[in-house]
Design an enzyme around this catalytic site. Structure first.
Site, short mmCIF file in Angstrom:
data_model
loop_
_atom_site.label_atom_id
_atom_site.label_comp_id
_atom_site.label_asym_id
_atom_site.label_seq_id
_atom_site.Cartn_x
_atom_site.Cartn_y
_atom_site.Cartn_z
N LYS A 105 0.85 -1.18 0.00
CA LYS A 105 0.00 0.00 0.00
C LYS A 105 0.89 1.23 0.00
O LYS A 105 1.69 1.44 0.91
CB LYS A 105 -0.90 0.00 1.23
CG LYS A 105 -1.76 1.26 1.33
CD LYS A 105 -2.78 1.15 2.43
CE LYS A 105 -3.57 2.43 2.53
NZ LYS A 105 -4.60 2.35 3.58
N LYS A 152 -2.16 -1.51 -3.86
CA LYS A 152 -3.01 -0.32 -3.79
C LYS A 152 -2.20 0.95 -3.87
O LYS A 152 -1.18 1.03 -3.18
CB LYS A 152 -3.77 -0.37 -2.46
CG LYS A 152 -4.69 0.77 -2.21
CD LYS A 152 -5.29 0.64 -0.85
CE LYS A 152 -6.06 1.90 -0.57
NZ LYS A 152 -6.41 2.04 0.80
C1 PBG Z 1 -7.37 3.48 5.58
C2 PBG Z 1 -7.68 3.27 4.15
C3 PBG Z 1 -7.49 4.18 3.10
C4 PBG Z 1 -8.03 3.58 1.98
C5 PBG Z 1 -8.52 2.33 2.35
N1 PBG Z 1 -8.27 2.13 3.70
C6 PBG Z 1 -6.95 5.58 3.06
C7 PBG Z 1 -5.64 5.89 3.61
O1 PBG Z 1 -4.80 5.02 3.80
O2 PBG Z 1 -5.45 7.06 3.88
C8 PBG Z 1 -8.10 4.24 0.63
C9 PBG Z 1 -9.14 3.74 -0.29
C10 PBG Z 1 -9.45 4.63 -1.44
O3 PBG Z 1 -8.83 5.68 -1.67
O4 PBG Z 1 -10.38 4.27 -2.15
N2 PBG Z 1 -6.25 2.93 6.09
#
Ligand code: PBG
Length: 332
Positions: A202, A256
């Site tokens: 991520k 992601k």
């Molecule tokens: C939280 C989380 C996030 C997303 C999914 N879980 C945002 C972040 O890490 O700030 C993002 C999902 C999206 O942008 O569709 N940990």
């Protein structure tokens, strides 16, 4: 002057010339079974709220989410990913509402599972919807996001969600060692059938903006998430993160965001041959919708093309806010 006839030995266009030849030679397909639909859940009854930066996406109370779950099930979407939108008054520096067995996400899990038992439920494990500073973990006096202390809370968060009946725990926090710790916690409570889908690679991405609007964490966020989420410049590091999560017990891994990281999806799939997911994140969805709203691009067509590109890159499944519309199109 006569032209010399060219002898062209290879004519790849022969396979493209008819719809039936294209159907015959097609390498990858997108099916409804590839889709996971992320949903934002709010408190109340009969409530729906639009999210300006995510056109077409509605936050919904649990009863509304149950209606969506039924629609998804009827179209063949295998699973939903649930995200709670927590009352500002319940957000604290330690995000302790995350571990309340009666919190919004646990109630949502239990009620949706009871009403629609045959759709899979996935719940995020991270503190950001619950913290007053918008970070995924605990913050010390210097602003550092504490790792091991956060992991302890994440284990409790995963436990209450699993006890509420969630099928898949999805740690999205990027703390070190959390997958193994969560697996141990679940197993020591006889929750051996609860799966883990790890947000393994991520990235610290600017594409999450609309999501942070949706869960109302963006305005609160102090600084950025670069000390825990990955540097977009790195690719080998993604493979190390995935290797660790698999070793610690992840059943499925995720990359992601999606579209700017297709190379990572391909490397992960080639290297590990495990169930691999792509998250078509909020910013990717918002870009498509914004261009479509301006009449600059065909929104439905580009979303289909994006989702197919994830399959081509090696993803087994895709989390996308467009899941319902795409499933309707695919079923026609
Ligand atoms: C939280 C989380 C996030 C997303 C999914 N879980 C945002 C972040 O890490 O700030 C993002 C999902 C999206 O942008 O569709 N940990």
């Amino acid at each position: 002057m006569s032209t010399t006839p060219h002898i062209i030995t290879h004519r790849p266009r022969r396979n493209r010339v008819n719809a039936w030849t294209r159907n015959l030679v097609r390498e990858h397909t997108l099916s409804t079974h590839d889709l996971v639909w992320p949903l934002f859940v709010i408190d109340g009854k009969g409530e729906e709220e639009s999210i300006p930066s995510m056109p077409g996406v509605l936050r919904g109370s649990i009863d509304k989410t149950i209606e969506k779950a039924k629609q998804a099930r009827d179209l063949g979407i295998p699973a939903l990913a649930l995200f709670p939108v927590i009352d500002k008054g319940l957000k604290t520096p330690d995000g302790k509402e995350a571990t309340n067995p009666d919190n919004l996400i646990c109630r949502a899990i239990a009620e949706i599972k009871a009403a629609v038992p045959d759709i899979g439920l996935i719940a995020d494990v991270a503190l950001d919807p619950f913290t007053s500073h918008g970070h995924d973990g605990l913050v010390d006096d210097t602003g550092y996001i504490l790792n091991d202390e956060t992991v302890d809370i994440l284990c409790q968060q995963a436990l209450v969600q699993a006890q509420a009946g969630v099928d898949i725990i999805a740690p999205s926090d990027m703390m070190d060692g959390r997958v193994g710790a969560i697996r141990d916690t679940l197993d020591s409570h006889s929750l051996t059938r609860t799966s883990i889908m790890a947000y393994s690679a991520k990235y610290a991405s600017a594409f999450y903006g609309p999501f942070r609007d949706a869960v109302q964490s963006g305005g609160l966020l102090k600084g950025d998430k670069k000390t825990y989420q990955m540097d977009p410049a790195n690719s080998d590091e993604a493979l190390r993160e995935v290797a660790l999560d698999i070793e610690e017990g992840a059943d499925m891994v995720m990359v992601k965001p999606g579209l700017p990281y297709l190379d990572i999806i391909r490397r992960v799939k080639d290297e590990f041959c495990v169930p691999t997911f792509a998250y078509h994140v909020s910013g990717e969805y918002a870009m498509a919708k914004a261009a479509a709203a301006n009449g600059w691009l065909d929104g439905d067509a580009i979303i289909m093309e994006m989702l197919l590109s994830f399959k081509r890159a090696g993803a087994d499944g895709i989390l996308t806010y467009a899941a319902l519309d795409v499933a309707k199109t695919l079923n026609n």
